[in-house]
Design a protein around this motif. Structure first.
Motif, PDB file in Angstrom:
ATOM      1  N   GLU A  29       0.803  -1.223   0.000  1.00 57.71           N
ATOM      2  CA  GLU A  29       0.000   0.000   0.000  1.00 57.71           C
ATOM      3  C   GLU A  29       0.837   1.273   0.000  1.00 57.71           C
ATOM      4  O   GLU A  29       0.590   2.193  -0.790  1.00 57.71           O
ATOM      5  N   HIS A  30       1.835   1.375   0.885  1.00 55.19           N
ATOM      6  CA  HIS A  30       2.620   2.614   0.964  1.00 55.19           C
ATOM      7  C   HIS A  30       3.393   2.872  -0.324  1.00 55.19           C
ATOM      8  O   HIS A  30       3.507   4.013  -0.779  1.00 55.19           O
ATOM      9  N   GLN A  33       0.894   4.122  -2.864  1.00 47.54           N
ATOM     10  CA  GLN A  33       0.476   5.499  -2.580  1.00 47.54           C
ATOM     11  C   GLN A  33       1.523   6.493  -3.070  1.00 47.54           C
ATOM     12  O   GLN A  33       1.188   7.515  -3.685  1.00 47.54           O
ATOM     13  N   ARG A  36       1.602   6.406  -6.948  1.00 40.59           N
ATOM     14  CA  ARG A  36       0.445   7.094  -7.521  1.00 40.59           C
ATOM     15  C   ARG A  36       0.593   8.605  -7.419  1.00 40.59           C
ATOM     16  O   ARG A  36       0.308   9.339  -8.374  1.00 40.59           O
ATOM     17  N   GLN A  37       1.049   9.096  -6.257  1.00 40.50           N
ATOM     18  CA  GLN A  37       1.235  10.538  -6.086  1.00 40.50           C
ATOM     19  C   GLN A  37       2.270  11.066  -7.064  1.00 40.50           C
ATOM     20  O   GLN A  37       2.108  12.138  -7.659  1.00 40.50           O
ATOM     21  N   MET A  62      -7.913   2.224  -3.903  1.00 37.26           N
ATOM     22  CA  MET A  62      -7.444   3.605  -3.932  1.00 37.26           C
ATOM     23  C   MET A  62      -8.174   4.430  -4.992  1.00 37.26           C
ATOM     24  O   MET A  62      -7.970   5.640  -5.071  1.00 37.26           O
ATOM     25  N   TRP A  64      -7.690   3.992  -8.204  1.00 33.71           N
ATOM     26  CA  TRP A  64      -6.646   4.234  -9.196  1.00 33.71           C
ATOM     27  C   TRP A  64      -6.756   3.209 -10.313  1.00 33.71           C
ATOM     28  O   TRP A  64      -6.632   2.013 -10.080  1.00 33.71           O
ATOM     29  N   PRO A 285       4.747   6.655   2.928  1.00 35.79           N
ATOM     30  CA  PRO A 285       4.593   7.098   1.542  1.00 35.79           C
ATOM     31  C   PRO A 285       5.359   8.384   1.246  1.00 35.79           C
ATOM     32  O   PRO A 285       5.910   8.534   0.147  1.00 35.79           O
TER      33      PRO A 285
END
Length: 300
Positions: A29-30, A33, A36-37, A62, A64, A285
């Protein structure tokens, strides 16, 4: 020029064009994240290597939408590392991002003879720290790659760190070769090496920079402490690069500044054909994003 902290660094680098990036073991997950950012900020175009069903589950949660062709299914750590490096060799990425796998597993494929992406004789890690108690960024090397470097390896490690600083805009980086004492002691090889590196720096072997050593951490970061002890150097109290004697010292220094001292940390491996981020699997993240930002800038 010197950089006061990550906020200034982000401001300086935010206008870079997007780079193709390969994420090894992206099923976490991290990592997702941060990736994606970085994609939304126009830094990277990612290819996600890892457990495809898990990547799909996490990205859908998310909100996404990742194109199917940008997900490469690999179930185990070794497979993720091998496939990620293979994609770099195929030109699918100009930076490599470590996800949920051990650093050693990824770097084993990076340096593998015939199929790896090693360019320099010595790969080294540079930890970049923004610490509230220090007035500018700190570049600590090498706390992640070379276990007990000899003098020749220290030269290469210093070259790598200087290259990063110069890329980021430093005109004349200041390097402190850290030891426990400030005098040369033949029984402490790190002090002998430090004196040799200082001499080489003075005659221009490393280009335009200042190299000081042997010097202790307190004198490298505190000009007043240096003055009290009669240690006068333009590097004292104002070092940019902190060259440590071995991986244990670098690891302890970086983690203490990051954890106990409340610093923010990014990190890169230098010496491969592309920049490599190898944040801890437990990194936030934000930490992973900062590393991706610097790697994407260097991928130019």
């Amino acid at each position: 020029m010197e950089i006061s902290g990550f906020q200034q660094l982000k401001q300086d680098l935010k206008h870079i064009p997007p780079k193709a990036a390969v994420v090894a073991a992206a099923h976490e997950e991290h990592t997702l994240q941060a990736v994606r950012q970085a994609q939304e900020d126009g830094l990277i175009r990612p290819v996600l290597v890892g457990d495809a069903p898990e990547i799909q589950r996490l990205t859908q949660a998310m909100g996404w939408q990742v194109p199917e062709e940008d997900v490469v299914d690999e179930k185990d750590e070794a497979g993720c590392a091998r496939r990620a490096v293979e994609l770099i060799r195929q030109g699918r990425g100009s930076l490599l991002i470590k996800g949920m796998l051990q650093t050693g597993t990824l770097l084993k494929e990076v340096v593998r003879h015939g199929t790896g992406i090693r360019e320099s004789a010595v790969l080294s890690h540079v930890a970049i720290l923004d610490v509230p108690a220090y007035h500018k960024l700190m570049f600590i090397t090498d706390g992640g790659m070379v276990v007990i470097p000899d003098l020749e390896q220290k030269r290469a490690i210093l070259h790598n760190a200087l290259g990063l600083c110069r890329f980021l805009g430093y005109d004349r980086p200041k390097a402190a070769v850290l030891c426990a004492v400030e005098t040369v002691n033949p029984k402490m090889q790190e002090t002998v090496d430090a004196a040799a590196l200082k001499e080489e720096g003075a005659r221009g072997d490393f280009g335009d920079c200042l190299v000081e050593g042997p010097i202790s951490l307190d004198l490298a970061t505190d000009r007043e402490a240096a003055a009290i002890k009669g240690y006068y150097s333009p590097v004292a109290g104002d070092a940019d690069i902190f060259l440590v004697p071995n991986i244990t010292a670098g690891n302890l220094l970086g983690k203490s500044l990051y954890g106990l001292a409340g610093g923010d940390m990014a990190g890169l491996v230098m010496g491969a054909s592309v920049p490599i981020t190898i944040n801890s699997r437990g990194a936030t993240p934000a930490e992973k994003y900062d590393s991706i930002l610097i790697a994407a800038a260097m991928a130019q």
